[in-house]
Every structure is written in C-alpha cells, then in structure tokens.
Scaffold this motif. Sequence first.
Motif, short mmCIF file in Angstrom:
data_model
loop_
_atom_site.label_atom_id
_atom_site.label_comp_id
_atom_site.label_asym_id
_atom_site.label_seq_id
_atom_site.Cartn_x
_atom_site.Cartn_y
_atom_site.Cartn_z
N PHE A 17 8.82 6.26 0.45
CA PHE A 17 7.82 7.05 -0.25
C PHE A 17 8.25 8.49 -0.43
O PHE A 17 8.90 9.08 0.44
N TYR A 23 1.30 4.84 -6.55
CA TYR A 23 0.06 4.56 -5.83
C TYR A 23 -0.89 5.73 -5.98
O TYR A 23 -0.48 6.88 -6.10
N ARG A 36 -0.58 16.09 -4.84
CA ARG A 36 -2.02 16.19 -4.55
C ARG A 36 -2.71 16.77 -5.78
O ARG A 36 -2.43 17.90 -6.18
N GLN A 59 -8.66 6.73 2.45
CA GLN A 59 -8.39 5.34 2.08
C GLN A 59 -6.90 5.04 2.12
O GLN A 59 -6.07 5.95 2.22
N GLY A 60 -6.56 3.77 2.01
CA GLY A 60 -5.17 3.39 1.91
C GLY A 60 -4.67 3.54 0.49
O GLY A 60 -5.46 3.65 -0.45
N PRO A 61 -3.37 3.56 0.31
CA PRO A 61 -2.81 3.67 -1.04
C PRO A 61 -3.18 2.45 -1.88
O PRO A 61 -3.15 1.31 -1.39
N LYS A 62 -3.53 2.69 -3.13
CA LYS A 62 -3.83 1.62 -4.07
C LYS A 62 -2.75 1.58 -5.13
O LYS A 62 -2.48 2.59 -5.78
N PRO A 102 6.86 12.56 -1.13
CA PRO A 102 5.84 13.37 -0.44
C PRO A 102 4.48 13.34 -1.12
O PRO A 102 3.48 13.73 -0.53
N PHE A 124 -1.01 2.15 8.63
CA PHE A 124 -1.42 1.20 7.59
C PHE A 124 -0.60 -0.07 7.68
O PHE A 124 0.62 -0.02 7.88
N ARG A 130 0.85 14.01 4.56
CA ARG A 130 2.26 13.74 4.24
C ARG A 130 2.45 12.33 3.73
O ARG A 130 1.52 11.53 3.68
N GLY A 131 3.66 12.03 3.30
CA GLY A 131 3.96 10.71 2.76
C GLY A 131 4.01 9.64 3.83
O GLY A 131 3.96 9.93 5.02
N LEU A 132 4.11 8.41 3.41
CA LEU A 132 4.16 7.29 4.34
C LEU A 132 5.59 7.01 4.80
O LEU A 132 6.53 7.11 4.02
N PHE A 181 -1.90 -2.38 0.49
CA PHE A 181 -2.15 -1.65 1.73
C PHE A 181 -3.58 -1.85 2.20
O PHE A 181 -4.50 -2.02 1.40
N GLY A 182 -3.75 -1.78 3.52
CA GLY A 182 -5.08 -1.78 4.10
C GLY A 182 -5.66 -0.38 4.11
O GLY A 182 -5.08 0.56 3.56
N ILE A 183 -6.81 -0.25 4.75
CA ILE A 183 -7.52 1.03 4.74
C ILE A 183 -7.05 1.96 5.86
O ILE A 183 -7.37 3.14 5.85
N GLY A 184 -6.31 1.43 6.82
CA GLY A 184 -5.71 2.27 7.84
C GLY A 184 -6.50 2.42 9.11
O GLY A 184 -7.72 2.27 9.14
N GLN A 228 -3.89 7.46 -3.72
CA GLN A 228 -4.52 7.44 -2.40
C GLN A 228 -5.65 8.46 -2.36
O GLN A 228 -5.42 9.67 -2.35
N LEU A 237 1.25 8.89 -5.02
CA LEU A 237 2.48 8.61 -4.28
C LEU A 237 3.41 7.75 -5.12
O LEU A 237 2.99 6.78 -5.75
N GLN A 245 -8.62 -4.35 -1.49
CA GLN A 245 -7.39 -4.31 -0.75
C GLN A 245 -7.26 -5.55 0.11
O GLN A 245 -8.22 -6.06 0.69
N TYR A 288 7.23 2.22 -7.61
CA TYR A 288 5.78 2.04 -7.50
C TYR A 288 5.08 3.38 -7.64
O TYR A 288 5.56 4.40 -7.14
#
Lengths: 111, 115
Positions: free
Chosen positions: B106, B35, B111, B41-44, B108, A88, A41-43, A101-104, B37, B91, A2, B33
Amino acid sequence: SQQGEEDPQALSIQEGENATMNCSYKTSINNLQWYRQNSGRGLVHLILIRSNEREKHSGRLRVTLDTSKKSSSLLITASRAADTASYFCATSFGGYQKVTFGIGTKLQVIP
Amino acid sequence: EAGVAQSPRYKIIEKRQSVAFWCNPISGHATLYWYQQILGQGPKLLIQFQNNGVVDDSQLPKDRFSAERLKGVDSTLKIQPAKLEDSAVYLCASSTLLADQETQYFGPGTRLLVL
C-alpha cells in the motif's frame, strides 16, 4: 458489503499480555491476510495464510484458519506499545484475487 | 525497492469540484488497486486493474468516479463532481501476479476532505 468481520472491534490490553483478534467471512477463499494500520498511515501486510493451511507463525504473530467455520484468528504474543494499531483481515477469492477487507479491530496496548 | 507512491497526500476541496489522485505502483507489479477508506471503516475496493485492463469496478460509483491506468503502470483516480460523503482516505496498492505472492503493498494514501 464487506466480506470479513473482525471481532472485537476494540481491544485494550497491558503491555506484555497477548492479544487475540478474530475474523469471520462468508464465501470460499483462496487465502486470508492480516494487515496493520497505524493511526493515519497506510496498511502494512503482516501475514498470509492459504485456504489449505491451518496455522502459520511469523515472529510474535500466530494465525489460524478454520475453513469449515469460515473464521481466522490473529494472536499477538507479548504485546508492545508499538503494536497499538488497527488490524484488518482481508480475504482473497476468485480468479483475479479480489480482496475484501473487514472493518478492523482497534488494538490499544497500554505501557 | 521503492514503495507505492501517491500524490497528493492531502486535498481539501468544496463539493461539486473535481479532484484527481495519482498512483505509481511498485515496478513490475501487474495488479493495481484503488481503495476508499472512510474514517473508522476498513478499505473498500473501488477498482482493480490487471495491467491495462479493469478486472473489477463493481463498487466504483461510475457516475462520478473514473480511473485509468495508461501503459499498465501509473494510475489516476478522478472524482467529478465531489460530494461531502467522498471525504475519505484513498489508498492505492499493487501486487504481482506471481503465485505465492499475493501480498498487496500500500501507498501512504491521499486524505480528501470535501467541504
């Protein structure tokens, strides 16, 4: 790997205090964005700063960008319990606006 | 304005089974997109579409993951066969191509738990 890395990875503060999170990245960017994610939840997009900008404000949020150091900071002033979330940074680069994205940073605001 | 829709919200499968996720982006958004997650961790980014075409799938495990975006609107992401390490939140996000509007919106998330 990342692009962005947030620091600290976890932060716990009292309600009313300010919270500062930092983000470092590796390559040249078009812009840098900060997102918030509440548990499970979502971002949600908070703020975007372009590579030719140095500082930006939105409500209680202040973002700075130092392209020479490849770093950014997010300041949340007068924090509230509702600010408890993971934050993030996301860097956008390239012609197709690829976003990484970073790791947060996990922020806990104690009432 | 309706947001990004995803379904299902939750899915539990056994390893080696297949699974598909669906995403409906915000109307008019050309870029979509997917992703992955993983917890903590962050989203990849797995894959990025611009209209119908793929502009980046460098991190998509192509031996088991596939994605398509028919007619430049809805998209599906499939995993076949699933592995334990695929347990994550998937995501979907969309954005416009307009300058000064690079914000990603984004959904929701779905999972996924692989047993």
